[in-house]
Every structure is written in C-alpha cells, then in structure tokens.
Design a protein around this motif. Sequence first.
Motif, PDB file in Angstrom:
ATOM      1  N   SER A  51      -8.571  -3.391   4.321  1.00  0.00           N
ATOM      2  CA  SER A  51      -8.372  -2.435   3.784  1.00  0.00           C
ATOM      3  C   SER A  51      -7.679  -3.196   2.174  1.00  0.00           C
ATOM      4  N   LEU A  52      -5.811  -3.256   3.612  1.00  0.00           N
ATOM      5  CA  LEU A  52      -5.127  -3.766   2.282  1.00  0.00           C
ATOM      6  C   LEU A  52      -4.522  -5.304   1.981  1.00  0.00           C
ATOM      7  N   ALA A  53      -5.386  -5.762   2.811  1.00  0.00           N
ATOM      8  CA  ALA A  53      -5.859  -7.360   2.511  1.00  0.00           C
ATOM      9  C   ALA A  53      -6.966  -7.196   1.226  1.00  0.00           C
ATOM     10  N   ASP A  90       5.582   3.398  12.310  1.00  0.00           N
ATOM     11  CA  ASP A  90       4.196   2.282  11.951  1.00  0.00           C
ATOM     12  C   ASP A  90       4.924   1.783  11.109  1.00  0.00           C
ATOM     13  N   VAL A  91       4.793   0.452  10.479  1.00  0.00           N
ATOM     14  CA  VAL A  91       5.056   0.298   9.299  1.00  0.00           C
ATOM     15  C   VAL A  91       4.208  -1.039   9.137  1.00  0.00           C
ATOM     16  N   VAL A  92       3.909  -1.435   7.722  1.00  0.00           N
ATOM     17  CA  VAL A  92       2.882  -2.244   7.170  1.00  0.00           C
ATOM     18  C   VAL A  92       3.365  -3.282   5.907  1.00  0.00           C
ATOM     19  N   GLU A  93       3.692  -4.309   6.185  1.00  0.00           N
ATOM     20  CA  GLU A  93       3.840  -5.222   4.820  1.00  0.00           C
ATOM     21  C   GLU A  93       3.011  -6.128   3.624  1.00  0.00           C
ATOM     22  N   VAL A  94       2.946  -6.085   2.032  1.00  0.00           N
ATOM     23  CA  VAL A  94       1.874  -6.469   2.214  1.00  0.00           C
ATOM     24  C   VAL A  94       3.015  -7.547   0.708  1.00  0.00           C
ATOM     25  N   GLY A 154       1.863 -16.482   7.595  1.00  0.00           N
ATOM     26  CA  GLY A 154       0.855 -16.924   6.598  1.00  0.00           C
ATOM     27  C   GLY A 154       0.409 -15.671   6.843  1.00  0.00           C
ATOM     28  N   LEU A 155       0.964 -14.753   7.037  1.00  0.00           N
ATOM     29  CA  LEU A 155      -0.380 -13.646   6.807  1.00  0.00           C
ATOM     30  C   LEU A 155       0.107 -12.802   5.355  1.00  0.00           C
ATOM     31  N   PHE A 170      -2.044   1.688  -3.577  1.00  0.00           N
ATOM     32  CA  PHE A 170      -2.043   1.300  -2.581  1.00  0.00           C
ATOM     33  C   PHE A 170      -2.458   2.796  -1.471  1.00  0.00           C
ATOM     34  N   THR A 171      -1.043   3.400  -1.803  1.00  0.00           N
ATOM     35  CA  THR A 171      -1.597   4.587  -1.515  1.00  0.00           C
ATOM     36  C   THR A 171      -2.561   6.183  -1.513  1.00  0.00           C
ATOM     37  N   HIS A 172      -3.430   5.553  -2.703  1.00  0.00           N
ATOM     38  CA  HIS A 172      -4.632   6.087  -2.599  1.00  0.00           C
ATOM     39  C   HIS A 172      -5.852   6.129  -1.404  1.00  0.00           C
TER      40      HIS A 172
END
Length: 219
Positions: A137-139, A103-107, A71-72, A16-18
């Motif tokens: 891209s994360l999705a 900033d933060v994002v959760e998968v 729901g995401l 993911f971090t790549h």
Amino acid sequence: MTPSPVEFARHCLSTFTHFVPASLGAFYLIDDQLQARDFQLLGMHPQMHDAYLRHYRHLDPLQPGACLATGLPVVPLQAGQARQDEAQNREYQGFLRAHEVIDVVEVIAQAGERPVAGLSLLRCSGMPAFSGKELASLAALQGMMEAGVQALVPAAEPKLQGLTPREREIALLLREGIGNKQLARHLGVGLPTVKTHLLNLFRKVGASSRTELVAMLFL
C-alpha cells in the motif's frame, strides 16, 4: 496553486497514516548531499527527534543514502539493517527501544535519479510490525508523493549536479573518511567494485586522490 513544503508534508503524513496507521511519522526534504532536512513531525516528541539528530542519525540504517542504495522506493527497517554493521544496528536498536519503537519504514520520492523527499513511519509497542500488504500500500502511495514533490525540488548544487545518486553517496562517505572495506560493506559490493567506483568518480571529478576529491566537492 502549488502547496508550500509544509502544507505538502502535512498532506503526505495525513494521507499515508490514514491508509497505513502509524504511531509516529516524519516528512523531510533531501538535499544534494543526501542529508534529510526541514522535518515535519507527526506525534513525535521534539526531545526524541533532537536526540536522533544529535546522537543517532549517523547510525540510522534508513538514512536517504542508505535507502537509495537498496534500490527500493519503500524500505523497511529490516532491509536497511541488513546492509549495515551489526554493532551500529545494536546501538540504533537501543535508541528505538528506549522510545518503544518496534518497527520503521521509509518512503523515498525521487526527481529523476535524485532523491528529494522522504517519509518515515514508526510503530510503537501495542501495534504490530508493518505487514507485506501494508508495504505494498505504501508503494502505491509513493507514486502520489513522488508526483507531488516535483514542484518542491530546488536546483542541484553545481558541484554535485553531474554525479549519479550512487556517486554522491560514495563522495559523502569519502568525506567521512571511511576506508574501502567499510565502503564495500555499506554499499553491499566487493572490494574490486569499490575500486572501480572510485576510479570512475575520480575521473569524472578530475581528482587524483580522496583528499583532492573531497576538497573539490565540499570545500
């Protein structure tokens, strides 16, 4: 050969971090009570993580249950904060600022309707906030994570196995003793919908009150 949870966590963090660089990261499993556990950290100082677990976890707008409610599969910080009380957001933002997180994002990865693993990516000062292109891209990567995590899924606890993710979330909130207004705010629904959810949950569990439901599910 099935990778160990630690190996899988490290592979996810590296992959993911790549593709979407981050200052810090964390991979974790999600138990039947929608609690994050078994963290694998990337670049994060243990003292920061310990402070989060001790004092700020309950304020995190990107907890598994909160992410599930959106729901995401990929939930940016702004989306999580939009569903949470402003006072809680201010306090949590203070924690982030103290560690220069901007900033933060959760998968979130699911098995069926049940969330089973999550990955947090954090950006600190000096990096931009996550862009819409990066969220897309994360999705795409989330599908890979979801496919790979199936082998790591433990059997659900019998008491919670028959509940939907939303019902488990409500049950956990009831265990914390919150009232209907707080429940409505957290779920992003009106009070009549909350009452309908509660009636359905009581019927499914066979409880006649909040106290009885909590005792039947968690004691």
